[in-house]
Design a protein around this motif. Sequence first.
Motif, short mmCIF file in Angstrom:
data_model
loop_
_atom_site.label_atom_id
_atom_site.label_comp_id
_atom_site.label_asym_id
_atom_site.label_seq_id
_atom_site.Cartn_x
_atom_site.Cartn_y
_atom_site.Cartn_z
N ASP A 4 0.83 -1.20 0.00
CA ASP A 4 0.00 0.00 0.00
C ASP A 4 0.87 1.25 0.00
O ASP A 4 0.56 2.23 -0.70
CB ASP A 4 -0.94 0.01 1.20
CG ASP A 4 -1.97 -1.10 1.12
OD1 ASP A 4 -2.49 -1.35 0.02
OD2 ASP A 4 -2.24 -1.73 2.16
N ILE A 7 2.21 1.77 -3.51
CA ILE A 7 1.17 2.28 -4.40
C ILE A 7 0.98 3.78 -4.19
O ILE A 7 0.90 4.55 -5.16
CB ILE A 7 -0.16 1.52 -4.18
CG1 ILE A 7 -0.02 0.09 -4.74
CG2 ILE A 7 -1.33 2.23 -4.86
CD1 ILE A 7 -1.16 -0.83 -4.38
N PRO A 13 -3.82 4.65 -6.29
CA PRO A 13 -4.52 3.63 -7.07
C PRO A 13 -5.06 4.12 -8.41
O PRO A 13 -5.30 3.32 -9.31
CB PRO A 13 -5.65 3.17 -6.16
CG PRO A 13 -5.70 4.12 -5.04
CD PRO A 13 -4.43 4.88 -4.99
N GLU A 18 -2.94 -2.61 -9.91
CA GLU A 18 -2.55 -3.66 -8.97
C GLU A 18 -3.12 -4.99 -9.42
O GLU A 18 -4.33 -5.16 -9.51
CB GLU A 18 -3.07 -3.34 -7.56
CG GLU A 18 -2.74 -4.43 -6.57
CD GLU A 18 -3.37 -4.23 -5.21
OE1 GLU A 18 -3.51 -5.23 -4.51
OE2 GLU A 18 -3.72 -3.08 -4.86
N ARG A 25 -7.33 -2.97 0.07
CA ARG A 25 -6.09 -2.28 0.42
C ARG A 25 -6.37 -1.19 1.43
O ARG A 25 -7.52 -0.78 1.61
CB ARG A 25 -5.41 -1.72 -0.82
CG ARG A 25 -6.21 -0.65 -1.54
CD ARG A 25 -5.38 0.03 -2.64
NE ARG A 25 -5.07 -0.87 -3.72
CZ ARG A 25 -5.48 -0.73 -4.96
NH1 ARG A 25 -6.25 0.27 -5.28
NH2 ARG A 25 -5.15 -1.58 -5.88
N ARG A 39 -11.45 -4.11 -2.98
CA ARG A 39 -11.24 -3.88 -4.40
C ARG A 39 -12.51 -4.16 -5.20
O ARG A 39 -12.64 -3.74 -6.33
CB ARG A 39 -10.10 -4.77 -4.91
CG ARG A 39 -8.76 -4.39 -4.30
CD ARG A 39 -7.67 -5.30 -4.78
NE ARG A 39 -7.39 -5.04 -6.18
CZ ARG A 39 -6.84 -5.94 -7.00
NH1 ARG A 39 -6.55 -7.13 -6.57
NH2 ARG A 39 -6.62 -5.63 -8.25
N LEU A 50 -10.05 3.21 -7.39
CA LEU A 50 -9.84 1.79 -7.62
C LEU A 50 -10.70 1.30 -8.78
O LEU A 50 -11.78 1.81 -9.03
CB LEU A 50 -10.20 0.98 -6.37
CG LEU A 50 -9.48 1.37 -5.08
CD1 LEU A 50 -10.00 0.54 -3.93
CD2 LEU A 50 -8.00 1.18 -5.23
N GLU A 66 -7.56 -4.33 -14.36
CA GLU A 66 -6.37 -3.54 -14.05
C GLU A 66 -5.34 -3.65 -15.17
O GLU A 66 -4.72 -2.66 -15.55
CB GLU A 66 -5.77 -3.99 -12.72
CG GLU A 66 -6.59 -3.60 -11.51
CD GLU A 66 -6.49 -2.13 -11.19
OE1 GLU A 66 -5.54 -1.72 -10.51
OE2 GLU A 66 -7.37 -1.37 -11.65
N LYS A 75 -3.37 3.75 -16.69
CA LYS A 75 -2.56 3.65 -15.48
C LYS A 75 -1.11 3.46 -15.93
O LYS A 75 -0.84 2.66 -16.82
CB LYS A 75 -3.02 2.51 -14.58
CG LYS A 75 -4.42 2.75 -14.03
CD LYS A 75 -4.77 1.79 -12.92
CE LYS A 75 -6.15 2.12 -12.36
NZ LYS A 75 -6.41 1.39 -11.12
#
Length: 104
Positions: A4, A7, A13, A18, A25, A39, A50, A66, A75
């Motif tokens: 965490d 991240i 996030p 992830e 998390r 999540r 998220l 993700e 991301k």
Amino acid sequence: NPLDDLIVRLGGPQHVAEMTGRSGRIVRTGENEYRFVKRLSTPAKQMYGLSTPTSSEDMDRLNIVEKRKFMDGKKSVAIISDAASTGISLHSAEGSGAAHKRRV
């Protein structure tokens, strides 16, 4: 949790894809305030950036969501654990939406 913390240091996030076996998390919600966030949740809840599939059937596909966000350039960082690494291939193809510098 070290994961965490990593991240958060990499942008949070909303910037980090992830791909792990974790169900949630720890998210910082204020100064010296932290909260466990699943999540997988309902869309009505605040999710702090998220990726959140909305049905329990989608839980198995959460890492794929993700991965797609990372591959599409939404991301810029990907974190993959042993629990999720089987069958995942990450790359940057010329002309793709994510052909810029990224970190895995």
